[in-house]
Design a protein around this motif. Structure first.
Motif, mmCIF file in Angstrom:
data_model
loop_
_atom_site.group_PDB
_atom_site.id
_atom_site.type_symbol
_atom_site.label_atom_id
_atom_site.label_comp_id
_atom_site.label_asym_id
_atom_site.label_seq_id
_atom_site.Cartn_x
_atom_site.Cartn_y
_atom_site.Cartn_z
ATOM 1 N N GLU A 1 5.402 -4.417 7.453
ATOM 2 C CA GLU A 1 6.477 -3.326 7.084
ATOM 3 C C GLU A 1 5.898 -2.061 7.018
ATOM 4 O O GLU A 1 4.827 -1.983 6.218
ATOM 5 N N CYS A 2 6.591 -1.014 7.413
ATOM 6 C CA CYS A 2 6.308 0.329 7.298
ATOM 7 C C CYS A 2 7.335 1.296 6.999
ATOM 8 O O CYS A 2 8.225 1.226 7.960
ATOM 9 N N HIS A 3 7.534 1.793 5.874
ATOM 10 C CA HIS A 3 8.746 2.674 5.386
ATOM 11 C C HIS A 3 8.159 4.012 4.944
ATOM 12 O O HIS A 3 7.351 3.957 4.169
ATOM 13 N N MET A 4 8.767 4.960 5.497
ATOM 14 C CA MET A 4 8.808 6.395 4.894
ATOM 15 C C MET A 4 9.538 6.582 3.733
ATOM 16 O O MET A 4 10.667 6.030 3.772
ATOM 17 N N LEU A 5 9.088 7.203 2.741
ATOM 18 C CA LEU A 5 9.382 7.362 1.564
ATOM 19 C C LEU A 5 9.729 8.734 1.307
ATOM 20 O O LEU A 5 9.122 9.658 1.663
ATOM 21 N N ASN A 6 10.755 9.154 0.294
ATOM 22 C CA ASN A 6 11.001 10.468 -0.059
ATOM 23 C C ASN A 6 10.158 10.359 -1.408
ATOM 24 O O ASN A 6 10.459 9.672 -2.235
ATOM 25 N N GLY A 7 9.415 11.686 -1.633
ATOM 26 C CA GLY A 7 8.795 11.889 -2.826
ATOM 27 C C GLY A 7 7.606 12.202 -2.620
ATOM 28 O O GLY A 7 7.020 12.407 -1.875
ATOM 29 N N GLU A 8 6.785 11.724 -3.812
ATOM 30 C CA GLU A 8 5.261 11.849 -4.012
ATOM 31 C C GLU A 8 4.556 11.244 -2.901
ATOM 32 O O GLU A 8 3.466 11.364 -2.212
ATOM 33 N N ILE A 9 4.854 9.948 -2.651
ATOM 34 C CA ILE A 9 4.141 9.022 -1.698
ATOM 35 C C ILE A 9 4.890 9.111 -0.221
ATOM 36 O O ILE A 9 6.102 9.318 -0.125
ATOM 37 N N ASP A 10 4.061 9.220 0.857
ATOM 38 C CA ASP A 10 4.704 9.340 2.474
ATOM 39 C C ASP A 10 5.441 7.911 2.772
ATOM 40 O O ASP A 10 6.256 7.853 3.338
ATOM 41 N N PHE A 11 4.184 6.831 2.765
ATOM 42 C CA PHE A 11 4.689 5.532 3.132
ATOM 43 C C PHE A 11 4.484 4.465 2.298
ATOM 44 O O PHE A 11 3.512 4.450 1.421
ATOM 45 N N ILE A 12 5.240 3.256 2.373
ATOM 46 C CA ILE A 12 4.787 1.959 1.518
ATOM 47 C C ILE A 12 4.802 1.047 2.743
ATOM 48 O O ILE A 12 5.429 1.108 3.735
ATOM 49 N N LEU A 13 3.644 0.218 2.654
ATOM 50 C CA LEU A 13 3.193 -0.692 3.751
ATOM 51 C C LEU A 13 3.206 -1.854 2.978
ATOM 52 O O LEU A 13 2.695 -2.202 1.953
ATOM 53 N N ALA B 1 0.792 -1.278 0.113
ATOM 54 C CA ALA B 1 -0.109 0.017 -0.188
ATOM 55 C C ALA B 1 0.871 1.144 -0.043
ATOM 56 O O ALA B 1 1.930 1.299 0.770
ATOM 57 N N LEU B 2 0.692 2.293 -0.802
ATOM 58 C CA LEU B 2 1.272 3.296 -1.027
ATOM 59 C C LEU B 2 0.347 4.442 -0.334
ATOM 60 O O LEU B 2 -0.839 4.408 -0.645
ATOM 61 N N VAL B 3 0.825 5.044 0.788
ATOM 62 C CA VAL B 3 -0.028 5.884 1.583
ATOM 63 C C VAL B 3 0.438 7.295 1.611
ATOM 64 O O VAL B 3 1.577 7.703 1.717
ATOM 65 N N SER B 4 -0.449 8.341 1.135
ATOM 66 C CA SER B 4 -0.120 9.582 1.269
ATOM 67 C C SER B 4 -0.839 10.298 2.570
ATOM 68 O O SER B 4 -2.058 9.993 2.699
#
Length: 154
Positions: free
Chosen positions: A97-109, A70-73
């Motif tokens: 898993e929960c990772h904060m991303l740089n860019g358009e999307i805030d997190f990937i789960l 899941a890509l979460v904004s």
């Protein structure tokens, strides 16, 4: 980064591949006797390089047949909002898993679920309705070609 010698790296590689190996077998594989091997492993644990030992479970045999990314904004990217989201994700056992991303999307789960119905209930009842969630895009995993824990040690 901690300075590791070739024996430390071999110890880590062996333990990463087979966490249940006995100290005696581990020592033989890396060319040590058991006592210094154990001291080195304990030192790697105390330094936080070895963070734990885990069983590799077959999710499908335990009834978790669905894996979704899941890509979460979020509505707000203020540090307090980001931390609140991370803390909330820690309370959801389906979120593996929960990772904060740089860019358009805030997190990937990475999310596991028993079936599509269970995932849909989780998505609408617990994820999209979570505080500060603006948008969620999901992709169902069809198959996994590679899933290796840890890091490449050589």
């Amino acid at each position: 980064m901690i300075n590791l010698d070739h024996i430390d790296r071999r110890l880590l590689a062996e333990l990463q591949a087979e966490g249940r190996i006995t100290n005696v077998e581990l020592a033989q594989r890396v060319g040590l006797t058991a006592p210094p091997c154990l001291r080195r492993v304990r030192s790697l644990e105390e330094a936080g390089i070895i963070q734990g030992y885990h069983a590799d479970l077959d999710a499908s045999k335990l009834g978790f047949t669905i894996t979704v990314f899941a890509l979460v904004s979020l509505r707000s990217q203020a540090e307090e909002a980001l931390r609140a989201f991370e803390e909330h994700m820690k309370t959801l056992p389906e979120v593996r898993e929960c990772h904060m991303l740089n860019g358009e999307i805030d997190f990937i789960l990475k999310i596991v679920s028993r079936d599509l119905q269970s995932f849909q209930e989780f998505l609408t009842g617990r994820l999209t309705s979570a505080p500060n969630v603006d948008n969620v895009k999901t992709s169902l995993t069809i198959r996994t070609a590679k899933n290796l824990p840890g890091v490449p040690l050589g």
